[in-house]
Structure formats: C-alpha cells, structure tokens
Design a protein around this motif. Structure first.
Motif, PDB file in Angstrom:
ATOM      1  N   ASP A  69       0.836  -1.199   0.000  1.00 29.72           N
ATOM      2  CA  ASP A  69       0.000   0.000   0.000  1.00 29.72           C
ATOM      3  C   ASP A  69       0.874   1.252   0.000  1.00 29.72           C
ATOM      4  O   ASP A  69       2.076   1.195   0.298  1.00 29.72           O
ATOM      5  N   ALA A  70       0.240   2.369  -0.329  1.00 27.86           N
ATOM      6  CA  ALA A  70       0.927   3.665  -0.245  1.00 27.86           C
ATOM      7  C   ALA A  70       0.139   4.574   0.692  1.00 27.86           C
ATOM      8  O   ALA A  70      -1.096   4.576   0.675  1.00 27.86           O
ATOM      9  N   PHE A  71       0.869   5.317   1.511  1.00 29.48           N
ATOM     10  CA  PHE A  71       0.240   6.240   2.463  1.00 29.48           C
ATOM     11  C   PHE A  71       0.889   7.609   2.259  1.00 29.48           C
ATOM     12  O   PHE A  71       2.095   7.773   2.460  1.00 29.48           O
ATOM     13  N   ILE A  72       0.080   8.576   1.812  1.00 23.19           N
ATOM     14  CA  ILE A  72       0.611   9.898   1.460  1.00 23.19           C
ATOM     15  C   ILE A  72       0.102  10.933   2.470  1.00 23.19           C
ATOM     16  O   ILE A  72      -1.100  11.026   2.729  1.00 23.19           O
ATOM     17  N   ILE A  73       1.037  11.709   3.032  1.00 21.50           N
ATOM     18  CA  ILE A  73       0.679  12.797   3.955  1.00 21.50           C
ATOM     19  C   ILE A  73       1.029  14.117   3.275  1.00 21.50           C
ATOM     20  O   ILE A  73       2.194  14.377   2.975  1.00 21.50           O
ATOM     21  N   LYS A  74       0.012  14.929   3.002  1.00 20.22           N
ATOM     22  CA  LYS A  74       0.240  16.264   2.447  1.00 20.22           C
ATOM     23  C   LYS A  74       0.081  17.280   3.572  1.00 20.22           C
ATOM     24  O   LYS A  74      -0.952  17.298   4.249  1.00 20.22           O
ATOM     25  N   ALA A  75       1.111  18.113   3.759  1.00 16.86           N
ATOM     26  CA  ALA A  75       1.073  19.064   4.868  1.00 16.86           C
ATOM     27  C   ALA A  75       1.691  20.389   4.460  1.00 16.86           C
ATOM     28  O   ALA A  75       2.600  20.435   3.630  1.00 16.86           O
ATOM     29  N   GLY A  76       1.205  21.482   5.037  1.00 20.86           N
ATOM     30  CA  GLY A  76       1.748  22.807   4.782  1.00 20.86           C
ATOM     31  C   GLY A  76       3.176  22.923   5.282  1.00 20.86           C
ATOM     32  O   GLY A  76       3.583  22.196   6.190  1.00 20.86           O
ATOM     33  N   TYR A  77       3.923  23.890   4.717  1.00 21.33           N
ATOM     34  CA  TYR A  77       5.346  23.985   5.046  1.00 21.33           C
ATOM     35  C   TYR A  77       5.608  24.472   6.479  1.00 21.33           C
ATOM     36  O   TYR A  77       6.726  24.367   6.970  1.00 21.33           O
ATOM     37  N   MET A  78       4.566  24.975   7.166  1.00 19.70           N
ATOM     38  CA  MET A  78       4.735  25.361   8.564  1.00 19.70           C
ATOM     39  C   MET A  78       4.043  24.380   9.510  1.00 19.70           C
ATOM     40  O   MET A  78       4.055  24.560  10.717  1.00 19.70           O
ATOM     41  N   GLU A  79       3.450  23.343   8.929  1.00 22.63           N
ATOM     42  CA  GLU A  79       2.727  22.359   9.732  1.00 22.63           C
ATOM     43  C   GLU A  79       3.701  21.482  10.512  1.00 22.63           C
ATOM     44  O   GLU A  79       4.669  20.957   9.954  1.00 22.63           O
ATOM     45  N   ILE A  80       3.463  21.337  11.805  1.00 20.76           N
ATOM     46  CA  ILE A  80       4.292  20.469  12.654  1.00 20.76           C
ATOM     47  C   ILE A  80       3.548  19.143  12.809  1.00 20.76           C
ATOM     48  O   ILE A  80       2.421  19.099  13.316  1.00 20.76           O
ATOM     49  N   LEU A  81       4.182  18.059  12.379  1.00 21.37           N
ATOM     50  CA  LEU A  81       3.496  16.769  12.275  1.00 21.37           C
ATOM     51  C   LEU A  81       3.944  15.779  13.347  1.00 21.37           C
ATOM     52  O   LEU A  81       5.113  15.733  13.729  1.00 21.37           O
ATOM     53  N   ASP A  82       2.982  14.962  13.789  1.00 22.47           N
ATOM     54  CA  ASP A  82       3.263  13.800  14.622  1.00 22.47           C
ATOM     55  C   ASP A  82       2.902  12.581  13.769  1.00 22.47           C
ATOM     56  O   ASP A  82       1.750  12.156  13.727  1.00 22.47           O
ATOM     57  N   ILE A  83       3.902  12.042  13.059  1.00 18.86           N
ATOM     58  CA  ILE A  83       3.647  10.967  12.094  1.00 18.86           C
ATOM     59  C   ILE A  83       3.099   9.716  12.782  1.00 18.86           C
ATOM     60  O   ILE A  83       2.197   9.052  12.257  1.00 18.86           O
ATOM     61  N   GLU A  84       3.615   9.384  13.971  1.00 19.22           N
ATOM     62  CA  GLU A  84       3.129   8.219  14.713  1.00 19.22           C
ATOM     63  C   GLU A  84       1.631   8.318  14.976  1.00 19.22           C
ATOM     64  O   GLU A  84       0.885   7.353  14.800  1.00 19.22           O
ATOM     65  N   GLU A  85       1.205   9.493  15.386  1.00 14.71           N
ATOM     66  CA  GLU A  85      -0.215   9.704  15.685  1.00 14.71           C
ATOM     67  C   GLU A  85      -1.063   9.597  14.422  1.00 14.71           C
ATOM     68  O   GLU A  85      -2.148   8.994  14.436  1.00 14.71           O
ATOM     69  N   ILE A  86      -0.563  10.160  13.319  1.00 19.46           N
ATOM     70  CA  ILE A  86      -1.302  10.099  12.047  1.00 19.46           C
ATOM     71  C   ILE A  86      -1.442   8.653  11.578  1.00 19.46           C
ATOM     72  O   ILE A  86      -2.516   8.229  11.130  1.00 19.46           O
ATOM     73  N   LEU A  87      -0.363   7.880  11.686  1.00 18.98           N
ATOM     74  CA  LEU A  87      -0.403   6.471  11.297  1.00 18.98           C
ATOM     75  C   LEU A  87      -1.403   5.698  12.143  1.00 18.98           C
ATOM     76  O   LEU A  87      -2.201   4.902  11.635  1.00 18.98           O
ATOM     77  N   SER A  88      -1.367   5.945  13.459  1.00 20.98           N
ATOM     78  CA  SER A  88      -2.251   5.232  14.383  1.00 20.98           C
ATOM     79  C   SER A  88      -3.723   5.525  14.078  1.00 20.98           C
ATOM     80  O   SER A  88      -4.562   4.625  14.086  1.00 20.98           O
ATOM     81  N   LYS A  89      -4.030   6.801  13.783  1.00 20.44           N
ATOM     82  CA  LYS A  89      -5.417   7.190  13.479  1.00 20.44           C
ATOM     83  C   LYS A  89      -5.923   6.528  12.201  1.00 20.44           C
ATOM     84  O   LYS A  89      -7.123   6.368  12.015  1.00 20.44           O
ATOM     85  N   ASN A  90      -4.989   6.163  11.317  1.00 21.98           N
ATOM     86  CA  ASN A  90      -5.368   5.548  10.038  1.00 21.98           C
ATOM     87  C   ASN A  90      -5.160   4.034  10.032  1.00 21.98           C
ATOM     88  O   ASN A  90      -5.063   3.417   8.972  1.00 21.98           O
TER      89      ASN A  90
END
Length: 606
Positions: free
Chosen positions: A531-552
């Motif tokens: 599978d492919a998982f794409i995260i699009k985020a603004g250049y000032m957006e601070i991301l928590d990738i672990e949390e995003i993965l868990s939610k999905n």
C-alpha cells in the motif's frame, strides 16, 4: 458585549507590541546616539537628521510594509518565502523563477545575519545606559560587555523552556515601554518646540543636498531607526493583518514623538553622548533607573522575538528542503509557532557574544548593522514590484518602484560601512547561504546518483518474491519521496535481501505551498500486500507521524529508511557529505520510535 470587543481590540494591539515591535521599538536607544557621532549637532543638521529618521519610518515601514507588503499574503502568512510562493504561480520563465528563488534564499540569510547583530547591539546599548548613574560612571567598558554577555547567555539558556509562559507579559511590558518613549519625548519637546519643524520633509532634502556625499552616507546609520520594520510582514501569520497595523499606528506615533524629543534634547545639550538615556535622566533622575531596567527588558523581548522568528524561518527552510534537517523541540502544546532548535540557538549565542567581544561598544556595532536590513527591504521591494506588475493592482507599481529605489539608495549608502564592520553582515549571511546552495544542489545530485527504480519494474520483482509465501508477519514501513518512484534502499531490502512483510506500506510526506493544511491519502492494493500512504502538509505544519499512522489504522512492526554513504572527490560534495552526517535523518527528525527503526546503507558515487 461592546466592552468585551473594546478589550479584545486593545488586547490584540498590546499583544502585537510584544510579539512584533520589540526590535524597531528599541531602535531609539542607539539610533540618534550613533548619528550624532557622525555630524556636528547644529540646529539645522539636527532638524535634517530627525526629518530623515521620521520619513524613513514612514516610507520604509508604513508604506512598504504596513500598506504595501501586508496586502500580499497567503492564508494570512507573510514573509520572503510567501512572496516567492505568490510569484511561482505568476511566472512562466524558468530563468526569472531562478532569480526569484535566489532572492528569497538571500532574504532568508540576511534575516539570519540580522538575528545575530540585533541582540548584540540592543542589549549592549541598554546596558551602557548604566554609566549615566553617578556611582557607575567609572565602570570599565569591559565590565559592561561582560554584563551584556551574561544577559545574552541567560536569554539563550532559557530558550528551550519556550516563551509560552512569559509571552503574556511581553505585550504589557512593551506597551509600557512605548508609553515611556512617548511621554519622555513629549516632555523633552516642550524645551524646544520648534523641533516640530522636522516633520517637514524639506529639512531632510535640505540636509542631503547641502552635505553632499557625506550627507548621503549618513543614510547608512539613519536606517537603524527602521530595523525590525520587516517584522510587520514576517510575523503577520501569528496575529493577523489588522492587529499588527493598528499596533503599528500606535508604535509609529510613540517613535515619532520620542525621536522629536531626542532632537530637542540634542539641540539644548549638544555635548550629550547617550541621547535617549541622557534625555530621560535630564527630565527625571528619580525615574531614570526604572527606565533603564525597562530598557533592558525591552531589548531582551526584542531579541527573543527575533530568535523565535529565526527558529520559524529555519523550520520553513527545513520543510521546504532548502536547509539540512535539524533536531526540533516543541515547547508549547498550544502554540504551533513555539519551537526550539538547539543547533540554531547555541550557534546564535556564540556569535552574539563574539560580536559583543569584537566590537565592544554599541556605536561600533552600528557599523556592522543595517546592511542586512536594507538588503532584506530591497528584496521585498523588488519582489513586490514583480507581483504588482502581474496582477490587477498595477496602480501600485510606481509606488513599489519608488520604495525599491529608496531602499537601493540606503543599500548603496550602507556599502560605506563595509570596511568598518559592515563585512560582518555579509559573512553572517554568507554562512547560511552557502549551506543552502550546497544542500539544495547536493540533494539533486544525490537523487540522480541514487538511480531510483520506476514502480512497474519494482512491482514485477516484488510480486514474485511476495507470492513465495515466506513473508514476515506484521507491517513494515518504507519512507519514499513519491510512491511511484522507488529508492534503491527499498529495492535492496525487499528484492536483494528478500526481507518482505505481510503488509508493506510506502509512506511519502509532501509539503505543500500553503502554510497550514493537512491531508491524508491511502492508496491500497498497489500490489498484493503493498500500500501507499501519502501525507500532504503545509510547510509550517508540525506533524506527529506516529499519531497520524495510528489514526489511520497502521501499526508498524519495523520502519526502514535509507542512509547514503557518499563517495566523492568534489570539495563541495564533501561538505555536503559532512552536513548529511552531522544532521539527523528524516526519521529522527520526526521522532519515530527508535526501537522500530532499521537503517539501510546505500553507497553513492557523486
């Protein structure tokens, strides 16, 4: 309800004073002190200098930033990067786009250089006011430098705590500071009311025309009054256009009154050295020490605002891939802008203290100050002109050209300071600029050297291995730039080493042109178990990738990432290789769980 709106209106203005106007608000401490050293303080010359200062504030801050630049934004954000992003969509020529990119890089670097000199000159000039206290008149300059260095060290040591807890105090303190500037200026004006004539631009023109080349080069110090003016635009995203504009009108009034008051004081006290502090002490010796303490606090706030601004600029540089990855700490759970970058913080501290020790006096530091500011303002003027030429606001083009011309005059005048310390502005800006150029070109060369696979070629080999049924239970993550272009480390792990899990997810993080936005796209069934998982985020957006993965619904067992071992004889690529080794990897930057990480080394010839 009406009362709440009034309080909110006033509260926004006070908050803007604390977050945006610290730098320009502390300029009265040293601007006229430096200018008086260059000219004979006669009545005519003082009228001319004050007139130059007032009209510089009006043209370069009020017109250029408060009215012109702040009309150009992207999702409420401002700054050099935003101007570039606006132009990217308007330009068709790759050559012109390259020129604009160069200007934006230069603007970022000049701001970083400015961030070294501003705390040094602001804090040192405030501490030097101590010598007007009778019992401290004999304090050696070396002790004053030491005190200023200690104040600077304290400022930088506490950066990792974040300003979230003390930010609420910044606004009221700066409001008190601007009120003090206005009141002290008003009292001083009453001693020589005719100084109000300086508001007439005739005196500025008269000064320039009657002092020839020497008068022109005075502009190199006049620009000190406008340092920090670019913050109106750069910090627009934090508070919005209206609160900053409203606060600026109040600040502008306070600054004008204070500079007029300082002018009146110079005329009546032509031998005075430290103008602002001398004026306040002359009016009330009782209030002088509280004013001195307030001035030190104001310079610390000004320095803090600039340091936080540099953290934001560097973060934008990292997310837009023009700067190397650096470790980021988030110091507030409420404010996205509250970040701490230790490498930047300690580098700034060392350079600020070095500036203090090298120049020793604030008037000496003034020789190094101003070139970066005029450079940034000129770049803004050029980019604004290019934008207005390509939009429906063409009526603004003549104004933008005039502003650019004025900025260019200040820039040319500032070149006279080059041999007297102005070269430090160039050196300080050249360091990040060199890093940006090497990093961006190195990343492109590295990508070409890695020779990635197209997805169709990879899928053929992947499917053959997966169908053997010897797959490892669990989910494996692979970070890629784009899911349809497979980097060599993924091919090495899966195809050559036969390390294949029941579920394999290609994760790509795409930074968009918008400052703040977040979108998640899941592409399932690229192949069996892939599978492919794409995260699009603004250049000032601070991301928590672990949390995003868990939610999905993605619970990974292992995370693979690539490490490049660069072999080269090219000196520039050797520097690039060192930068790659010194900076954290992509997965370390995003603070993914260390126990699950597996680095795969790929040797690359550059």
């Amino acid at each position: 309800m009406v009362q709440d709106q009034k309080e909110s209106y006033f509260g926004e203005i006070v908050k803007a004073m604390g977050l945006v106007f610290g730098d320009i608000g502390t300029s009265p401490i040293y601007t006229l002190t430096v200018l008086v050293l260059l000219t004979k303080p006669s009545q005519d010359s003082i009228y001319g200098i004050i007139s130059l200062v007032l009209w510089t504030l009006f043209i370069l801050v009020m017109v250029e930033y408060a009215w012109m630049a702040m009309s150009l934004s992207k999702n409420g954000e401002g700054g050099t990067i935003v101007l570039r992003e606006i132009l990217v969509k308007l330009l068709k020529s790759a050559r012109v786009l390259g020129f604009v990119t160069f200007l934006s890089y230069l603007g970022i670097c000049l701001m970083i250089g400015d961030g070294v000199i501003t705390p040094a000159i602001s804090i040192l000039s405030a501490v030097e006011g101590m010598t007007l206290i009778p019992s401290l008149q004999a304090v050696p300059q070396s002790i004053l430098v030491l005190i200023a260095a200690v104040v600077a060290i304290c400022l930088f040591v506490f950066q990792n705590k974040g300003t979230d807890k003390v930010a609420s105090a910044f606004g009221p303190l700066m409001f008190l500071w601007f009120l003090s500037l206005a009141v002290s200026g008003l009292f001083s004006i009453t001693n020589h009311v005719s100084v109000l004539r300086s508001v007439n631009p005739y005196y500025a023109v008269h000064f320039l025309s009657h002092n020839g080349l020497a008068g022109f080069f005075v502009l190199s110090e006049v620009i000190l009054c406008a340092t920090g003016g670019e913050a109106l635009y750069a910090d627009m995203g934090h508070l919005g256009r209206k609160p900053i504009r409203r606060a600026w009108y109040c600040v502008f009034f306070a600054l004008i009154i204070n500079y007029l008051g300082q002018g009146a004081f110079i005329i009546t006290h032509p031998t005075a050295k430290n103008i602002l502090f001398g004026m306040v002490k002359n009016e009330s010796s009782f209030l002088f020490i509280p004013f001195l303490i307030l001035s030190v606090l104001a310079t610390v706030i000004a320095s803090q605002s600039l340091i936080s601004g540099i953290f934001s600029v560097v973060y934008q540089g990292i997310t837009t891939r023009i700067m190397p990855l650096l470790r980021i700490d988030y110091t507030s759970s409420k404010l996205k802008s509250q970040i701490y970058i230790s490498t930047v913080n300690w580098s700034l501290m060392v350079m600020v203290i070095a500036m203090m020790l090298f120049f020793r006096k604030s008037e000496n530091l003034a020789a190094a100050y101003g070139m970066a500011v005029t450079g940034t303002m000129t770049i803004t003027g050029v980019m604004m002109t290019m934008i207005f030429l390509r939009t429906t606001k063409k009526w603004k083009v003549p104004i933008a050209i005039f502003i650019t011309f004025v900025n260019f005059a200040f820039l040319i005048a500032g070149l006279s300071k080059f041999v007297h310390g102005g070269y430090w502005s160039v050196i300080l800006a050249a360091i990040p600029f060199t890093i940006i150029v090497i990093w961006t070109k190195g990343q492109r060369a590295l990508y070409r050297g890695l020779k990635p696979l197209d997805f169709d070629t990879f899928e053929l080999a992947y499917t053959q291995i997966y169908n053997k049924g010897k797959n490892i239970p669990g989910t494996a993550l692979f970070f890629v730039k784009d899911w349809d272009i497979i980097p060599p480390y993924v091919a090495h792990s899966i195809i050559r080493s036969n390390i294949i899990y029941e579920r394999n997810v290609l994760i790509s993080l795409i930074r968009t042109d918008e400052p703040f936005n977040q979108e998640v796209i899941m592409k399932e069934g690229l192949a069996k178990g892939l599978d492919a998982f794409i995260i699009k985020a603004g250049y000032m957006e601070i991301l928590d990738i672990e949390e995003i993965l868990s939610k999905n619904g993605i619970t990974e067992k292992v995370i693979f990432y690539g490490i490049e071992d660069i072999a080269t004889e090219n000196p520039a690529w050797k520097v690039f290789s060192v930068l790659k080794k010194l900076t954290p990897n992509f997965v370390q930057f995003h603070k993914l769980p260390t126990a699950k990480l597996q680095g795969v080394v790929t040797r690359v010839e550059m």
